[in-house]
Design a protein around this motif. Sequence first.
Motif, short mmCIF file in Angstrom:
data_model
loop_
_atom_site.label_atom_id
_atom_site.label_comp_id
_atom_site.label_asym_id
_atom_site.label_seq_id
_atom_site.Cartn_x
_atom_site.Cartn_y
_atom_site.Cartn_z
N PHE A 269 2.08 20.84 -13.18
CA PHE A 269 1.57 20.66 -11.82
C PHE A 269 2.70 20.41 -10.81
O PHE A 269 2.52 20.65 -9.62
CB PHE A 269 0.52 19.52 -11.76
CG PHE A 269 1.08 18.13 -11.70
CD1 PHE A 269 1.53 17.48 -12.84
CD2 PHE A 269 1.15 17.43 -10.49
CE1 PHE A 269 2.04 16.19 -12.79
CE2 PHE A 269 1.65 16.13 -10.43
CZ PHE A 269 2.10 15.52 -11.58
N SER B 46 11.82 8.60 -13.40
CA SER B 46 10.74 7.60 -13.44
C SER B 46 11.24 6.28 -12.85
O SER B 46 12.14 5.66 -13.41
CB SER B 46 10.29 7.38 -14.88
OG SER B 46 9.64 8.52 -15.35
N LYS C 91 0.88 -1.18 0.00
CA LYS C 91 0.00 0.00 0.00
C LYS C 91 0.91 1.22 0.00
O LYS C 91 1.51 1.56 1.02
CB LYS C 91 -0.85 0.02 1.27
CG LYS C 91 -2.15 -0.73 1.19
CD LYS C 91 -3.05 -0.29 2.35
CE LYS C 91 -4.17 -1.27 2.58
NZ LYS C 91 -5.04 -0.84 3.71
N SER D 278 3.62 5.88 -7.54
CA SER D 278 3.23 6.66 -8.73
C SER D 278 4.21 6.51 -9.89
O SER D 278 3.91 6.93 -11.00
CB SER D 278 3.03 8.15 -8.40
OG SER D 278 4.27 8.88 -8.50
N GLY D 279 5.38 5.94 -9.65
CA GLY D 279 6.36 5.78 -10.73
C GLY D 279 7.15 7.05 -11.04
O GLY D 279 8.06 7.03 -11.86
N LEU D 280 6.79 8.16 -10.39
CA LEU D 280 7.48 9.43 -10.65
C LEU D 280 8.08 9.92 -9.35
O LEU D 280 7.37 10.05 -8.35
CB LEU D 280 6.49 10.46 -11.21
CG LEU D 280 7.08 11.81 -11.62
CD1 LEU D 280 8.05 11.66 -12.79
CD2 LEU D 280 5.97 12.79 -12.00
N PRO E 221 9.71 2.67 -11.60
CA PRO E 221 8.47 1.90 -11.60
C PRO E 221 8.04 1.34 -10.26
O PRO E 221 6.85 1.22 -10.01
CB PRO E 221 8.73 0.77 -12.60
CG PRO E 221 10.05 0.97 -13.18
CD PRO E 221 10.67 2.21 -12.61
N TRP F 249 2.88 13.09 -7.07
CA TRP F 249 1.47 12.72 -7.07
C TRP F 249 0.94 12.52 -5.67
O TRP F 249 -0.20 12.86 -5.37
CB TRP F 249 1.25 11.43 -7.89
CG TRP F 249 1.42 11.63 -9.35
CD1 TRP F 249 2.54 11.39 -10.08
CD2 TRP F 249 0.44 12.11 -10.28
NE1 TRP F 249 2.32 11.70 -11.40
CE2 TRP F 249 1.04 12.14 -11.55
CE3 TRP F 249 -0.89 12.53 -10.16
CZ2 TRP F 249 0.36 12.56 -12.70
CZ3 TRP F 249 -1.56 12.94 -11.30
CH2 TRP F 249 -0.95 12.96 -12.55
N PHE F 250 1.75 11.93 -4.81
CA PHE F 250 1.25 11.51 -3.50
C PHE F 250 1.82 12.34 -2.35
O PHE F 250 1.36 12.19 -1.22
CB PHE F 250 1.56 10.03 -3.26
CG PHE F 250 0.92 9.08 -4.24
CD1 PHE F 250 -0.30 9.38 -4.84
CD2 PHE F 250 1.53 7.88 -4.57
CE1 PHE F 250 -0.90 8.49 -5.75
CE2 PHE F 250 0.95 6.98 -5.46
CZ PHE F 250 -0.27 7.29 -6.06
N THR G 167 -0.11 4.28 -0.70
CA THR G 167 -0.91 5.27 0.03
C THR G 167 -1.98 4.45 0.76
O THR G 167 -1.99 3.22 0.64
CB THR G 167 -1.60 6.28 -0.91
OG1 THR G 167 -2.70 5.62 -1.57
CG2 THR G 167 -0.64 6.82 -1.96
N ALA G 168 -2.88 5.11 1.45
CA ALA G 168 -3.95 4.37 2.12
C ALA G 168 -4.84 3.64 1.10
O ALA G 168 -5.49 2.66 1.43
CB ALA G 168 -4.79 5.32 2.96
N ASN G 169 -4.84 4.14 -0.14
CA ASN G 169 -5.82 3.66 -1.12
C ASN G 169 -5.24 3.11 -2.42
O ASN G 169 -5.99 2.82 -3.36
CB ASN G 169 -6.76 4.82 -1.48
CG ASN G 169 -7.50 5.35 -0.28
OD1 ASN G 169 -8.03 4.58 0.51
ND2 ASN G 169 -7.52 6.67 -0.13
N HIS G 170 -3.93 2.97 -2.51
CA HIS G 170 -3.34 2.57 -3.79
C HIS G 170 -1.98 1.92 -3.56
O HIS G 170 -1.26 2.30 -2.62
CB HIS G 170 -3.18 3.79 -4.70
CG HIS G 170 -2.75 3.44 -6.09
ND1 HIS G 170 -3.61 2.89 -7.01
CD2 HIS G 170 -1.55 3.54 -6.72
CE1 HIS G 170 -2.96 2.67 -8.15
NE2 HIS G 170 -1.71 3.06 -8.00
N GLY G 171 -1.65 0.96 -4.40
CA GLY G 171 -0.35 0.34 -4.26
C GLY G 171 0.04 -0.51 -5.45
O GLY G 171 -0.62 -0.50 -6.49
N ILE G 172 1.16 -1.22 -5.29
CA ILE G 172 1.60 -2.17 -6.31
C ILE G 172 1.49 -3.57 -5.74
O ILE G 172 1.50 -3.78 -4.52
CB ILE G 172 3.05 -1.91 -6.77
CG1 ILE G 172 4.03 -1.95 -5.60
CG2 ILE G 172 3.16 -0.62 -7.54
CD1 ILE G 172 5.49 -1.99 -6.03
#
Lengths: 278, 278
Positions: B269, B219, B8, B225-227, B221, B193-194, B10-15
Amino acid sequence: MELWYTEKQTANHGITTKINRTLHTEQTPYQRLDVIETKQFGNMLVLDGMVMTTDVDEFVYHEMIVHVAMNTHPNPRHVLVVGGGDGGAIREILKHPSVEKATLVEIDGAVIAASKRFFPAIAGKLDDPRVEVRIEDGIQHIAESRNRYDVILVDSTEPVGPAVGLFEKGFYQGIFEALREDGLFVAQTESPWFNADLIRRVFRDVKSLFPITRLYLASIPTYPSGLWSFTLGSKRYDPLEVDEAKIRAVDTKYYTPALHRAAFSLPKFVADLTQDGE
Amino acid sequence: MELWYTEKQTANHGITTKINRTLHTEQTPYQRLDVIETKQFGNMLVLDGMVMTTDVDEFVYHEMIVHVAMNTHPNPRHVLVVGGGDGGAIREILKHPSVEKATLVEIDGAVIAASKRFFPAIAGKLDDPRVEVRIEDGIQHIAESRNRYDVILVDSTEPVGPAVGLFEKGFYQGIFEALREDGLFVAQTESPWFNADLIRRVFRDVKSLFPITRLYLASIPTYPSGLWSFTLGSKRYDPLEVDEAKIRAVDTKYYTPALHRAAFSLPKFVADLTQDGE
């Protein structure tokens, strides 16, 4: 209860993202279409189990497939999008005042319908009077077009299923003929980390047809590896010869005039994919 | 049976990535350390459940945290790495012939031991005679150093647990004083991004201390976010003023002289995070 959507982006790796719920599911004549509401990226469009676009990061892909080409051509009037049923590329194209007509050729009308319903901020310009939407096969449309477009954007799904033919040399030959004498095109060409062979092959094919061939990159978090490639073929104008100071101002969140050029500065392992080593 | 490691991010996204097996697990005095053998990325070092490095994509992070700084300073002789127990930054630093001494200050000796055992291609240069390895607190080391280093690289874990202090203004003040009068430093500063708030805060803090402050991207991976972002603070030399033609040739897979500059061309951004808008 927690719901997570997991996409295997390769046989051995993927992303997983928390969702609130599924908003829509259907089997179209061409593919399975799902719209899910995610916590991290807002609404997410998934075709055949692959993320196509999300509310939060869609701007990267759509700006980068459009503005590099549109700001390389000095006067793009008639622009074609092959695929791109979500309407994001069309939205960006219409930011350029030179555009008289933007044609969208999408094989799957269900993608357009779902995008209008669930992604209004992306698809909202599809009803603009300058836009012509055609629900038909892009390969067929290209085969029937001669000397017609200033810019063509191949905004396809992955090279499986309905989009396989959009990565073949015969299709690029058709694009060459569908372009005016000073036209150019950009195609999305997958991840340098996971699709190196495809990038190498497409670059070689395009280079055998177009006098100017370039590869550039953008960072897209919900796409495999987070790093995405675009291949540009051009009959006359070189994106690297564009005067940065003369680039048209466009309202963007990712693309900038400086990035127009910097996106072509490739990491060495990516640049190597564009070298003929065989 | 299939084994998958899911992070995880973030709390809501992961690999999520397929593994063959766990090679090593321990609780060190500072953190949980796991080494897993993955299908996609080779061996992977995980600290407190966060991917630190992998065999396959480690070169991006290590080349980009090192060569931008090393090729901005005209004659870096004494270089400090804070953190970086895997040894990857040290390996890249030693590619520069000007280096007389490279000091690694890593708080957790277990990271070094595990890296030597499971990542020999990354950690293999830690025994080079030019390298001094110190198992101690980087914050303490910086506080005790005055006018000592040409280049400092903050190769830290995420800003939780032992690394929190490495993202605070007092630490950057210490770095300023630990650098020679023409020194510069680079710190890894997470994903645009995060971790936008962190990047904005660090940039503002560094800018209040150093005459030249820059943000650049790479970048990666397996990172969120990969960035990934890096913040550079410099007393005299500007990375954007380096003559590309004079950049020292280094054997790399990601960094190139052209990318040295292009990495600073930020998506809009991200550039916005470096603007004082408050």
